[in-house]
Design an enzyme around this catalytic site. Structure first.
Site, PDB file in Angstrom:
ATOM      1  CB  SER A 658      -1.201   0.086   1.182  1.00 53.10           C
ATOM      2  OG  SER A 658      -0.269  -0.049   2.570  1.00 53.10           O
ATOM      3  CE  LYS A 701      -2.876   1.855   4.885  1.00 54.04           C
ATOM      4  NZ  LYS A 701      -2.953   1.288   3.528  1.00 54.04           N
TER       5      LYS A 701
END
Length: 827
Positions: A658, A701
């Site tokens: 990611s 996040k």
């Protein structure tokens, strides 16, 4: 440069409007009978339960808390009610082979009455036999028989004595037995006196002695036969008396079970055994401790031989209960397959048929057995034992200690019981796939997979069903009703748990926990209804209980111990985002990623991988960067660069791809020299074509970087870049949404690296013309020019420039060719 706008506030959170609900509170809603969102699993369970073929057992696969046990239990209970009740099961003494107790199957509800009848019978037998043997009639018959034997024996000896008297010979008893001796005037002659007799008289006496001696020996030889005949006649009297005493007792039990031939045969065997052992039975009961002599290979029952006539009921069923549904929570070998217990007597371990204990397979025979797959697999010998029994289609009880040669003692080999059962294993998908892969028997024995969903679609119909689900749980758990606002807030939280605003979680445990905690806070506030405020309080309190480590991470960032910039610009540096999962709580953590470039041979070094901190997925993401650079900038010339990438202040393992887009942004920034705005953080993976791909944990996040920026003060120049395909996954916290609404924070969704570069740098990425030339001043043009300069320098150095420098270049690039194992790179 394209004007990239942040995502509108409506894309950051999908609210559930309480006004859409037509009820005042959930107490008005109809109860929900079925498990929602599990159509595939429901179909599989219906099929698995309905099909009656060997091997069609079920494995219910899915995460814990999705309602597997609930769905299975409901279906099984409903199905079991309509199915016939299986037989009772008991073990009895085997008179032909005591080491192999006999299994008896009786119609449901018949085993316990039989056991009670046999218990009463043993008590009645004791009294009846003892009374019969103590009766006057029995004593008279025994005395008459004894008198007859005595007279017969005495008569035979009287005849010999009469003949001897007539011949002047005496029949005398000596220490060694009976003997004959000559008489004179009523006195036995001594040897000297006998030798003094005239020869003729002496010879005649010898002939008479020989004749009488032969007759005496014949009579003595007949005495054992007379005694044997006497014992046989006594035994016959005992049998006759015993049969008369017990026949009516056993006949009563026969009449109760005359429809069961197997029981009648067993009762006949009992009657015959009692008749044959009548005297032994009485002697056993009268002996100290009530024990009969032990036989080799078999241990008599503890309370006398009468215990052989009792019944060990393993399974007793209610005739109106339907088929059994058993859940075995502790599936060890003995609990599953049954066991044979032992007891210590006189320093030895002994057993008998009454110490046979049923296992879950016995109790569930004729019905359904539910087992936790992980618990089953972690118990020694339980899984192999279950497979063996399913293949054999019969339950064989065996002593595990005996089969493993751990215990060397007398044991039993009970008669096996035919098996008709449906097994349902419940466990994680990982277990299912591992068993399919590594156990060849598994796919043959468990042919039906019921795969439980993690989430369900969020549409109007499903929202209504979810509201009914909330009402049903609240009603069943005796909680306060939920008002429409609380229901809407629970549904919003369900979407957040699902990680997708277009989905709702089917993790029923999480939903139920949220309802319980919301009800608690409503009660603490003195409300009769649970409101949206109570649900929010429950969510916040749960996070508060779990976020100690998140708070510590934010603290070290705020204090400058962990270096994270949230303002300014820097080349070759970017804020990446990762997710930390600890227990049931996940939170986002920003990390500084830096890139450095120099002249080299086209390799990108992943420092995390070099020191074995990078996982395979992260290493794959870094290798993709090389493919992207080669495709975009190395089609007509070699890439003469060496680059290094690192997560700064990373002291643990890193995995996942990611951060690959963030690493590529940092690498391009380092190559072009264009600085990156440090007020942004980035997440997303990238492919070799430069397309940004979806990742997990987008909400955590974003919130992780938002908390850093909020602690330092929101400036309106901060935000997060996410893949455009992650937009549907956004269900952000209320404070994040409010900051975006006020223009203090921004979430940008990008499809490509070029879009992200323009947002991060404010400089156009540039699109190549027909000859592949990028516009002047664009980022891609700056990178291409830098790489062209590297290529020209490499060409000159390789063509015989300064030898010293050329050698240094060779030393620098060699390790890169051998797999990026080391080398000093210039930054």
């Amino acid at each position: 440069m394209t004007n990239h706008k942040p995502l509108p506030v409506g894309d950051l959170f999908r609210a559930c409007d309480p006004a859409r609900f037509k009820f005042k509170d959930t107490s008005e809603l109809e109860p929900l009978e079925e498990l929602i969102g599990q159509d595939r699993a429901v179909e599989a369970v219906e099929f698995g339960i309905g099909i009656r073929r060997d091997g069609y057992n079920l494995f219910a696969a899915g995460p814990a808390g999705t309602g597997k046990h609930t769905l299975i239990a409901e279906f099984l209970q409903r199905q079991a009610k309509s199915e016939p009740v299986p037989d009772d099961l008991c073990y009895v003494y085997n008179f032909e082979d005591p080491r192999r107790p006999k299994a008896l199957r009786l119609p449901a509800g018949r085993a316990q009455p039989l056991a009670m009848d046999m218990q009463r019978l043993t008590e009645d037998l004791r009294a009846a036999i003892q009374s019969a043997f103590e009766s006057e009639d029995y004593r008279n018959r025994r005395e008459a028989l004894a008198q007859e034997f005595k007279e017969r024996q005495e008569g035979a000896f009287e005849d010999i004595q009469k003949k001897a008297r007539d011949r002047s010979i005496a029949l005398v008893r000596t220490p060694v037995g009976l003997a004959l001796a000559p008489l004179r005037e009523g006195q036995v002659l001594s040897p000297e006196e006998f030798e003094a007799l005239p020869e003729a008289e002496r010879e005649k006496a010898k002939d008479d002695l020989r004749e009488l001696e032969e007759q005496l020996q014949t009579t003595l030889r007949q005495a054992p036969r007379w005694e044997r005949e006497h014992r046989d006649r006594v035994r016959e009297i005992n049998r006759e008396v015993t049969r008369l005493a017990i026949d009516h007792l056993i006949e009563e039990i026969r009449k109760k079970h005359e429809d069961l031939p197997e029981i009648l045969n067993w009762l006949n065997a009992i009657e015959q055994d009692v008749v044959d052992k009548a005297e032994t039975l009485i002697a056993t009961e009268q002996a100290p401790g009530g024990e009969a002599p032990q036989q080799a290979g078999h241990q008599p029952p503890r309370d006398g031989i009468f215990r052989q006539y009792t019944v060990n009921v393993l399974v007793s069923r209610d005739p109106s209960s339907g088929a059994p549904v058993i859940y075995e929570d502790h599936p060890i070998h003995g609990n599953l397959l049954g066991r044979i217990e032992h007891r210590s007597e006189f320093g030895m371990l002994v057993t008998d048929f009454t110490l046979i204990k049923a296992g879950a397979l016995h109790r569930a025979n004729g019905g359904y057995l539910v087992l936790d797959a992980l618990k089953l697999l972690t118990q020694p010998f339980a899984w192999e034992g279950l497979k063996r029994i399913l293949r054999a289609r019969e339950v064989q009880i065996e002593s595990l200690g005996q089969s493993l040669s751990i215990i060397d003692t007398v044991s039993l080999d009970p008669e096996p019981v035919p098996l008709d059962i449906k097994i349902i294993l419940v466990g994680e998908r990982t277990l299912y796939y591992l068993l399919c892969e590594y156990d060849p028997d598994f796919s043959e024995l468990f042919k039906v997979q019921a795969d439980f969903e993690d989430d369900m679609s969020r549409d109007e119909a499903s929202v209504d069903l979810y509201a009914r689900l909330i009402g049903t749980i609240a009603r069943n758990e005796k909680m306060r009703p939920f008002d429409p606002g609380a229901v809407g807030r629970v549904i919003e939280r369900a979407a957040r748990i699902a990680g997708d605003r277009e989905k709702l979680t089917t993790h029923m445990r999480s939903v139920a926990d949220l309802l319980h905690e919301s009800d608690y806070w409503a009660g603490k506030a003195g409300r009769n209804l649970v409101t949206a405020k109570d649900v929010t309080t429950a969510v916040d309190a749960h996070i508060r209980r779990s976020d100690r480590l998140r708070e510590k991470v934010q603290e070290v960032i705020a204090e400058g111990i962990v270096l994270i910039d949230s303002a300014g610009t820097k080349p070759g540096q970017i804020n990446g985002l990762s997710v930390m999962q600890l227990g049931g709580f996940a939170f986002g953590r920003p990390s500084r990623i830096t890139a450095r470039v120099s002249l080299g041979r086209g390799h990108v070094i992943d420092i995390e991988r070099e020191v074995k901190l990078g996982g395979p997925l992260h290493s794959k993401g870094v290798l993709i960067l090389s493919g992207f650079l080669a495709d975009r900038f190395g089609r007509d010339r070699p890439l003469a660069l060496a680059a290094s990438l690192v997560f700064e202040q990373s002291y643990g393992g890193i995995d996942g791809d990611s951060a690959s887009s963030a690493e590529l942004y940092a690498l391009i920034s380092a190559l072009s020299g264009v600085p990156i705005r440090q007020g942004f953080a980035v997440t997303g993976s990238v492919n070799q074509r430069g397309e940004v791909q979806a990742i997990g944990g987008a909400n955590e996040k974003i919130e992780g970087f938002f908390d850093v920026c909020k602690a330092r003060g929101l400036t309106g120049e901060q935000g997060v870049l996410i893949p455009a395909t992650n937009t549907r996954h956004l269900m952000l916290r209320e404070d994040v949404v409010e900051a975006c609404r006020d223009g203090k924070f921004a979430i940008h969704a990008v499809d490509s690296i070029d879009q992200g570069l323009e947002i991060l740098t404010g400089v156009p990425a540039g699109t190549p013309d027909g000859e592949g030339i990028y516009p002047e001043g664009s980022i891609n043009r700056l990178v291409a020019d830098r790489l062209a300069g590297f290529a020209e320098m490499a060409r000159k150095m390789g063509g015989g420039g300064n030898g010293k420098n050329g050698n240094d270049g060779e030393k620098q690039d060699t390790p890169l060719q051998s797999g990026n194992k080391g080398g000093n790179l210039l930054s």
